[in-house]
Design a protein around this motif. Structure first.
Motif, short mmCIF file in Angstrom:
data_model
loop_
_atom_site.label_atom_id
_atom_site.label_comp_id
_atom_site.label_asym_id
_atom_site.label_seq_id
_atom_site.Cartn_x
_atom_site.Cartn_y
_atom_site.Cartn_z
N VAL A 19 0.85 -1.19 0.00
CA VAL A 19 0.00 0.00 0.00
C VAL A 19 0.89 1.25 0.00
CG1 VAL A 19 -1.75 1.31 1.24
CG2 VAL A 19 -1.86 -1.19 1.20
N VAL A 20 0.74 2.05 -1.04
CA VAL A 20 1.53 3.28 -1.16
C VAL A 20 0.67 4.52 -0.96
CG1 VAL A 20 3.25 2.20 -2.66
CG2 VAL A 20 1.22 3.29 -3.68
N GLN A 21 -0.66 4.34 -0.98
CA GLN A 21 -1.55 5.49 -0.84
C GLN A 21 -2.87 5.06 -0.21
OE1 GLN A 21 -1.03 9.03 -1.93
NE2 GLN A 21 -2.64 9.02 -0.40
N ARG A 22 -3.37 5.84 0.73
CA ARG A 22 -4.68 5.60 1.33
C ARG A 22 -5.61 6.74 0.93
NH1 ARG A 22 -4.20 4.21 7.60
NH2 ARG A 22 -6.42 3.83 7.22
N ALA A 23 -6.90 6.42 0.78
CA ALA A 23 -7.87 7.44 0.37
C ALA A 23 -9.26 7.04 0.81
CB ALA A 23 -7.83 7.63 -1.15
N GLU A 24 -10.15 8.02 0.86
CA GLU A 24 -11.56 7.77 1.18
C GLU A 24 -12.40 8.32 0.04
OE1 GLU A 24 -14.87 8.50 4.73
OE2 GLU A 24 -12.78 9.13 5.00
N CYS A 25 -13.23 7.45 -0.53
CA CYS A 25 -14.09 7.82 -1.65
C CYS A 25 -15.44 8.29 -1.10
CB CYS A 25 -14.27 6.62 -2.57
SG CYS A 25 -15.40 6.87 -3.94
N ARG A 26 -15.75 9.55 -1.29
CA ARG A 26 -16.98 10.12 -0.74
C ARG A 26 -17.87 10.64 -1.87
NH1 ARG A 26 -14.73 13.84 4.30
NH2 ARG A 26 -13.89 12.11 5.57
N PRO A 27 -19.20 10.49 -1.73
CA PRO A 27 -20.10 11.00 -2.77
C PRO A 27 -20.19 12.52 -2.72
CG PRO A 27 -21.36 10.13 -0.93
CD PRO A 27 -19.92 9.79 -0.64
N ALA A 28 -20.31 13.10 -3.87
CA ALA A 28 -20.51 14.55 -3.93
C ALA A 28 -21.91 14.87 -3.44
CB ALA A 28 -20.31 15.04 -5.36
N VAL A 29 -22.03 15.87 -2.57
CA VAL A 29 -23.34 16.23 -2.02
C VAL A 29 -24.21 16.81 -3.13
CG1 VAL A 29 -24.57 17.64 -0.34
CG2 VAL A 29 -22.33 16.68 0.23
N SER A 30 -25.35 16.15 -3.34
CA SER A 30 -26.26 16.58 -4.40
C SER A 30 -27.67 16.14 -4.04
CB SER A 30 -25.84 15.96 -5.74
OG SER A 30 -25.90 14.54 -5.65
N GLU A 31 -28.63 16.48 -4.89
CA GLU A 31 -30.02 16.10 -4.64
C GLU A 31 -30.18 14.58 -4.66
OE1 GLU A 31 -34.50 16.87 -6.51
OE2 GLU A 31 -32.75 17.88 -7.34
N SER A 32 -29.50 13.91 -5.58
CA SER A 32 -29.60 12.45 -5.68
C SER A 32 -29.02 11.79 -4.43
CB SER A 32 -28.88 11.95 -6.93
OG SER A 32 -27.51 12.30 -6.88
N TYR A 33 -27.96 12.38 -3.89
CA TYR A 33 -27.35 11.82 -2.68
C TYR A 33 -28.31 11.95 -1.49
CZ TYR A 33 -24.29 11.28 1.36
OH TYR A 33 -23.74 10.89 2.55
N MET A 34 -28.99 13.09 -1.36
CA MET A 34 -29.93 13.30 -0.27
C MET A 34 -31.11 12.33 -0.36
SD MET A 34 -28.28 15.47 1.37
CE MET A 34 -29.47 15.65 2.70
#
Length: 254
Positions: free
Chosen positions: A111-126
């Motif tokens: 493992v050379v990189q750690r990350a967190e994938c988050r959804p962009a806040v939008s109407e579909s997300y809500m």
């Protein structure tokens, strides 16, 4: 993973292969699962902006529809854009391994990189969050009215045989009131004058006393034979015996 020891394929360790460790939302993993065997699930975009690396994942449109777990007619569209929040490995040595159906362990890379994938806040997300909250509030078990009786080969038993026997034994024990200890001793000594060996069942019948109470008294005056020709029987301790020596061999267990 098998408990047995096995060799680990370290071929890729020589290639110095680096991998990313990315945390993703649960719904995104579920949507990827639906694409099993269909190939592409989305596109990863890596760009540079003012010397800073920007990473995002774009979910394929045909995987963006999230259906209600029970009501298939109810569905919402999941966010397609998912920017990454980059994190450092923090000096840790992390590796990714895979296991094949033949229990072969393979090192995929470090493992050379750690990350967190988050959804962009939008109407579909809500809308998606609203659907998730609605599902989480549903009880795990629901009562349902049946239109007709359920019939099968199994017929419930009002009371099993072992329960009947236990209750019968319990009632019999309850009927046997504890007599005065001296009275019980007299009955026991009188019995042992006739025979040297008795099993507990016969002594209970003679004294009409509860088994537990009777055994307490027997331990004071008697000896239990766990083995030998008179196995599982009681006899008096030597100091309480009144029969002549030599009678032991002629005595038969009751």
């Amino acid at each position: 993973m098998s408990d047995k020891g096995c060799d680990v394929d370290l071929t890729r360790a020589k290639q110095n292969t680096g991998v990313w460790l990315v945390k993703i939302p649960k719904y995104l993993a579920q949507q990827w699962g639906k694409a099993s065997g269909r190939g592409e699930v989305g596109k990863l975009k890596i760009a540079k902006q003012q010397g800073k690396t920007l990473v995002s994942f774009n979910l394929n449109e045909d995987l963006s529809v999230v259906e209600h777990s029970e009501e298939k007619t109810t569905s919402v569209r999941a966010p397609r854009e998912h920017p990454f929040t980059m994190q450092t490995v923090g000096g840790q040595n992390l590796a990714v391994f895979t296991e094949s159906s033949s229990d072969q362990i393979t090192l995929e890379g470090m493992v050379v990189q750690r990350a967190e994938c988050r959804p962009a806040v939008s109407e579909s997300y809500m809308k998606l969050k609203k659907l998730q909250i609605k599902e989480s509030m549903k009880p795990l078990r629901l009562s349902q009215q049946l239109e007709k009786a359920v019939t099968n080969n199994y017929k419930p038993v009002s009371n099993h045989t072992y329960n009947v026997e236990y209750e019968k034994k319990k009632k019999e024990e309850g009927k046997r009131a504890r007599a005065d200890k001296q009275k019980v001793l007299e009955m026991l000594f009188s019995a042992f004058e006739k025979h040297q060996y008795y099993n507990i069942k016969d002594l209970v019948e003679i004294t009409k006393q509860p088994v537990i109470y009777l055994k307490e008294i027997l331990r004071e005056i008697g000896v239990y034979n766990p083995r030998g020709p008179h196995k599982s029987t009681w006899e008096l301790k030597a100091e309480y015996r009144h029969y002549q020596e030599g009678e032991n061999e002629e005595e038969k267990m009751v």
